[in-house]
Design a protein around this motif. Structure first.
Motif, PDB file in Angstrom:
ATOM      1  N   ARG A  36      63.281  41.126  32.586  1.00 31.00           N
ATOM      2  CA  ARG A  36      64.521  42.055  32.550  1.00 31.00           C
ATOM      3  C   ARG A  36      64.345  43.258  31.493  1.00 31.00           C
ATOM      4  NH1 ARG A  36      67.837  41.330  36.917  1.00 31.00           N
ATOM      5  NH2 ARG A  36      69.151  39.470  36.745  1.00 31.00           N
ATOM      6  N   PHE A  37      64.572  44.451  32.163  1.00 27.92           N
ATOM      7  CA  PHE A  37      64.447  45.306  31.511  1.00 27.92           C
ATOM      8  C   PHE A  37      65.486  45.474  29.989  1.00 27.92           C
ATOM      9  CE2 PHE A  37      66.572  49.511  30.772  1.00 27.92           C
ATOM     10  CZ  PHE A  37      65.222  50.393  30.054  1.00 27.92           C
ATOM     11  N   GLN A  38      64.972  45.806  28.975  1.00 27.33           N
ATOM     12  CA  GLN A  38      65.875  45.844  27.782  1.00 27.33           C
ATOM     13  C   GLN A  38      65.907  47.362  27.337  1.00 27.33           C
ATOM     14  OE1 GLN A  38      64.566  42.667  24.944  1.00 27.33           O
ATOM     15  NE2 GLN A  38      62.894  42.713  26.181  1.00 27.33           N
ATOM     16  N   PRO A  39      67.274  47.990  27.446  1.00 29.18           N
ATOM     17  CA  PRO A  39      67.465  49.201  27.091  1.00 29.18           C
ATOM     18  C   PRO A  39      67.144  49.377  25.681  1.00 29.18           C
ATOM     19  CG  PRO A  39      69.372  48.355  28.487  1.00 29.18           C
ATOM     20  CD  PRO A  39      68.386  47.214  28.031  1.00 29.18           C
ATOM     21  N   GLY A  40      66.542  50.433  25.511  1.00 26.78           N
ATOM     22  CA  GLY A  40      66.014  50.654  23.896  1.00 26.78           C
ATOM     23  C   GLY A  40      64.912  50.251  23.381  1.00 26.78           C
ATOM     24  N   ARG A  41      64.349  49.110  24.081  1.00 25.55           N
ATOM     25  CA  ARG A  41      63.229  48.147  23.514  1.00 25.55           C
ATOM     26  C   ARG A  41      62.136  48.089  24.535  1.00 25.55           C
ATOM     27  NH1 ARG A  41      64.855  45.472  18.688  1.00 25.55           N
ATOM     28  NH2 ARG A  41      67.117  45.875  18.422  1.00 25.55           N
ATOM     29  N   ALA A  42      61.008  48.450  24.506  1.00 25.31           N
ATOM     30  CA  ALA A  42      59.760  48.364  25.138  1.00 25.31           C
ATOM     31  C   ALA A  42      59.134  47.484  24.895  1.00 25.31           C
ATOM     32  CB  ALA A  42      59.107  49.742  25.405  1.00 25.31           C
ATOM     33  N   MET A  43      58.455  46.517  25.851  1.00 25.02           N
ATOM     34  CA  MET A  43      57.565  45.605  25.706  1.00 25.02           C
ATOM     35  C   MET A  43      56.255  46.084  25.645  1.00 25.02           C
ATOM     36  SD  MET A  43      58.870  42.579  28.558  1.00 25.02           S
ATOM     37  CE  MET A  43      58.868  43.792  29.867  1.00 25.02           C
ATOM     38  N   LEU A  44      55.464  45.542  24.670  1.00 25.87           N
ATOM     39  CA  LEU A  44      53.996  46.029  24.591  1.00 25.87           C
ATOM     40  C   LEU A  44      53.052  44.894  24.568  1.00 25.87           C
ATOM     41  CD1 LEU A  44      52.331  48.286  23.582  1.00 25.87           C
ATOM     42  CD2 LEU A  44      52.329  47.446  21.162  1.00 25.87           C
ATOM     43  N   GLY A  45      52.120  45.083  25.676  1.00 23.57           N
ATOM     44  CA  GLY A  45      51.200  44.199  25.874  1.00 23.57           C
ATOM     45  C   GLY A  45      49.774  44.807  26.191  1.00 23.57           C
ATOM     46  N   SER A  46      48.804  43.971  26.654  1.00 20.93           N
ATOM     47  CA  SER A  46      47.352  44.639  26.865  1.00 20.93           C
ATOM     48  C   SER A  46      46.858  43.534  27.919  1.00 20.93           C
ATOM     49  CB  SER A  46      46.670  44.242  25.344  1.00 20.93           C
ATOM     50  OG  SER A  46      47.188  44.784  24.514  1.00 20.93           O
ATOM     51  N   TYR A  47      45.794  44.181  28.260  1.00 25.37           N
ATOM     52  CA  TYR A  47      44.554  43.464  29.244  1.00 25.37           C
ATOM     53  C   TYR A  47      43.742  43.437  28.053  1.00 25.37           C
ATOM     54  CZ  TYR A  47      40.103  42.859  31.597  1.00 25.37           C
ATOM     55  OH  TYR A  47      39.114  42.502  31.793  1.00 25.37           O
ATOM     56  N   VAL A  73      50.701  39.828  28.598  1.00 25.51           N
ATOM     57  CA  VAL A  73      49.143  39.427  28.552  1.00 25.51           C
ATOM     58  C   VAL A  73      48.796  39.797  30.187  1.00 25.51           C
ATOM     59  CG1 VAL A  73      47.463  37.734  28.378  1.00 25.51           C
ATOM     60  CG2 VAL A  73      49.218  37.917  26.631  1.00 25.51           C
ATOM     61  N   HIS A  74      47.991  40.498  30.341  1.00 24.57           N
ATOM     62  CA  HIS A  74      47.529  41.301  31.446  1.00 24.57           C
ATOM     63  C   HIS A  74      46.292  40.473  32.030  1.00 24.57           C
ATOM     64  CE1 HIS A  74      46.492  45.056  34.182  1.00 24.57           C
ATOM     65  NE2 HIS A  74      46.791  44.151  34.883  1.00 24.57           N
ATOM     66  N   LYS A  75      46.333  39.917  33.279  1.00 22.73           N
ATOM     67  CA  LYS A  75      44.985  39.567  33.823  1.00 22.73           C
ATOM     68  C   LYS A  75      44.937  39.609  35.067  1.00 22.73           C
ATOM     69  CE  LYS A  75      43.892  35.315  32.391  1.00 22.73           C
ATOM     70  NZ  LYS A  75      43.651  33.796  32.008  1.00 22.73           N
ATOM     71  N   TYR A  76      43.562  39.982  35.620  1.00 22.19           N
ATOM     72  CA  TYR A  76      43.378  40.352  37.199  1.00 22.19           C
ATOM     73  C   TYR A  76      42.852  39.286  37.926  1.00 22.19           C
ATOM     74  CZ  TYR A  76      43.185  45.047  35.361  1.00 22.19           C
ATOM     75  OH  TYR A  76      43.674  46.467  34.959  1.00 22.19           O
ATOM     76  N   TYR A  77      43.099  39.191  39.111  1.00 19.54           N
ATOM     77  CA  TYR A  77      43.088  37.780  39.946  1.00 19.54           C
ATOM     78  C   TYR A  77      42.270  38.675  41.328  1.00 19.54           C
ATOM     79  CZ  TYR A  77      46.408  34.742  37.760  1.00 19.54           C
ATOM     80  OH  TYR A  77      47.264  34.081  36.572  1.00 19.54           O
ATOM     81  N   PRO A  78      41.430  37.937  41.808  1.00 25.31           N
ATOM     82  CA  PRO A  78      40.784  38.270  43.101  1.00 25.31           C
ATOM     83  C   PRO A  78      41.904  38.089  44.251  1.00 25.31           C
ATOM     84  CG  PRO A  78      40.002  36.320  42.358  1.00 25.31           C
ATOM     85  CD  PRO A  78      40.864  36.565  41.325  1.00 25.31           C
ATOM     86  N   TRP A  79      41.820  38.701  45.254  1.00 22.27           N
ATOM     87  CA  TRP A  79      42.435  38.407  46.334  1.00 22.27           C
ATOM     88  C   TRP A  79      42.365  37.042  47.076  1.00 22.27           C
ATOM     89  CZ3 TRP A  79      46.443  39.662  49.080  1.00 22.27           C
ATOM     90  CH2 TRP A  79      46.734  39.332  50.566  1.00 22.27           C
ATOM     91  N   SER A  80      41.142  36.377  46.819  1.00 26.26           N
ATOM     92  CA  SER A  80      41.041  35.129  47.536  1.00 26.26           C
ATOM     93  C   SER A  80      40.216  34.194  46.611  1.00 26.26           C
ATOM     94  CB  SER A  80      40.570  34.817  48.936  1.00 26.26           C
ATOM     95  OG  SER A  80      39.469  35.615  49.111  1.00 26.26           O
ATOM     96  N   GLY A  81      40.130  32.975  46.663  1.00 25.28           N
ATOM     97  CA  GLY A  81      39.256  32.241  45.773  1.00 25.28           C
ATOM     98  C   GLY A  81      40.013  31.573  44.571  1.00 25.28           C
ATOM     99  N   TYR A  82      40.994  32.126  43.963  1.00 27.49           N
ATOM    100  CA  TYR A  82      41.723  31.650  42.894  1.00 27.49           C
ATOM    101  C   TYR A  82      43.263  31.753  42.917  1.00 27.49           C
ATOM    102  CZ  TYR A  82      43.101  31.360  37.941  1.00 27.49           C
ATOM    103  OH  TYR A  82      43.694  30.903  36.903  1.00 27.49           O
ATOM    104  N   TYR A  83      43.633  30.647  42.782  1.00 26.15           N
ATOM    105  CA  TYR A  83      45.249  30.595  42.853  1.00 26.15           C
ATOM    106  C   TYR A  83      45.508  29.559  41.474  1.00 26.15           C
ATOM    107  CZ  TYR A  83      44.399  31.828  47.524  1.00 26.15           C
ATOM    108  OH  TYR A  83      43.801  32.520  48.600  1.00 26.15           O
ATOM    109  N   PRO A  84      46.091  30.071  40.286  1.00 29.47           N
ATOM    110  CA  PRO A  84      46.032  29.378  39.026  1.00 29.47           C
ATOM    111  C   PRO A  84      47.114  28.073  39.349  1.00 29.47           C
ATOM    112  CG  PRO A  84      47.623  31.385  39.189  1.00 29.47           C
ATOM    113  CD  PRO A  84      47.034  31.359  40.612  1.00 29.47           C
TER     114      PRO A  84
END
Length: 307
Positions: A36-47, A73-84
């Motif tokens: 959900r979007f929270q009016p007036g409050r931005a989430m801050l995260g990182s890769y 928490v930002h992560k990169y997944y390949p198109w194939s070969g990895y399914y968490p």
């Protein structure tokens, strides 16, 4: 990202100073899908990918420096070969954001990738936590297999691929997944068929609109992000899905903080926090010197970034 590239509501719902009028906050809170979007409050995260540290160690360092955790928490997944099956290094207090690599459009639109898409949908569903899914980002560039340049200059193919994937996720009841559509801040090539608007899958298929933008050539936050905000911020929450300063870092972070404070539709900022990017001459970390870290900490601990 590619290193060689150089609103939520109607405007009537906002005052001239960016404050929501009565009733608008309640309507805005319904935006963002499962995240959900929270009016007036931005989430801050990182890769987070810091030299010599695991993700868990990197998260601990930022917690110690900032006095707060990463909301995303930002992560990169390949198109194939990895399914968490699990992401145990992502704290339960954080939202997992998955940037899932794309592929050419035809293997998606002709149905031959349905099994891979179904597998990812069920695995993300079974994580049983909110997930931000950014598939096929920066599609208006010319550096990825899923951009228009590598697919016959036909953005309609991107839209068809996105919509097919979205429908498969919905059929598999992956209702914990929020869809983040994330163009680059500028288009390469900058020609009419490749403008970001031509790739938009439609309001029914997008929960958040993201944007990638760095100050590689000294661009201000206003220059990087206002075109996306102007195009979609009246009806979708905006995420600065990939950003960092590489020049005049402390000053630019202060500009970014002020820009987000003045832009009510921005509901999330995700820093590209790394010094290990392959082939990069840049250090994207926000702790390269005391002044930069102080500016980042002030932004992170402000009420606007308390989402």
């Amino acid at each position: 990202m590619h290193l060689t590239r150089r609103g939520l509501l109607s405007l009537g719902a906002l005052t001239a100073f960016g404050a929501l009028v009565p009733g608008a906050a309640e309507a805005a809170a319904a935006l963002g899908g499962p995240v959900r979007f929270q009016p007036g409050r931005a989430m801050l995260g990182s890769y987070l990918a810091l030299h010599g540290r695991t993700l868990t160690q990197s998260l601990a360092l930022r917690q110690q420096q900032l006095g707060r955790g990463q909301r995303i928490v930002h992560k990169y997944y390949p198109w194939s070969g990895y399914y968490p099956t699990a992401e145990p290094d992502v704290p339960s207090s954080s939202i997992l954001m998955v940037s899932w690599n794309g592929t050419n459009y035809h293997p998606i639109t002709d149905g031959s990738s349905d099994l891979a898409i179904t597998t990812m949908a069920t695995h993300l569903r079974d994580l049983k936590r909110p997930v931000l899914l950014r598939w096929g980002w920066e599609m208006n560039g010319n550096w990825f297999a899923w951009d228009g340049t590598h697919n016959g200059k036909k953005p309609s193919g991107y839209i068809a691929a996105w919509q097919r994937m979205h429908k498969i996720f919905r059929a598999k009841k992956a209702t914990n997944v929020a869809w983040v559509w994330g163009p680059n801040w500028n288009s390469g090539p900058n020609v009419s068929w490749n403008h970001f608007q031509n790739y938009y899958p439609g309001d029914s298929f997008v929960d958040w609109v993201g944007v990638s933008g760095y100050n590689f050539s000294g661009e201000s936050p206003h220059t990087l992000f206002t075109p996306i905000v102007s195009a979609y911020g009246k009806r979708k929450p905006i995420m600065l899905a990939e950003t960092a300063a590489v020049k005049n870092k402390a000053a630019w972070i202060r500009q970014l903080s002020s820009y987000v404070a003045a832009t009510p539709s921005v509901g999330a900022v995700v820093w590209f926090d790394t010094d290990t990017q392959k082939g990069a001459k840049y250090n994207f970390r926000p702790d390269t010197d005391a002044a930069t870290l102080a500016a980042y900490k002030a932004m992170a601990r402000s009420k606007r970034f308390s989402g």
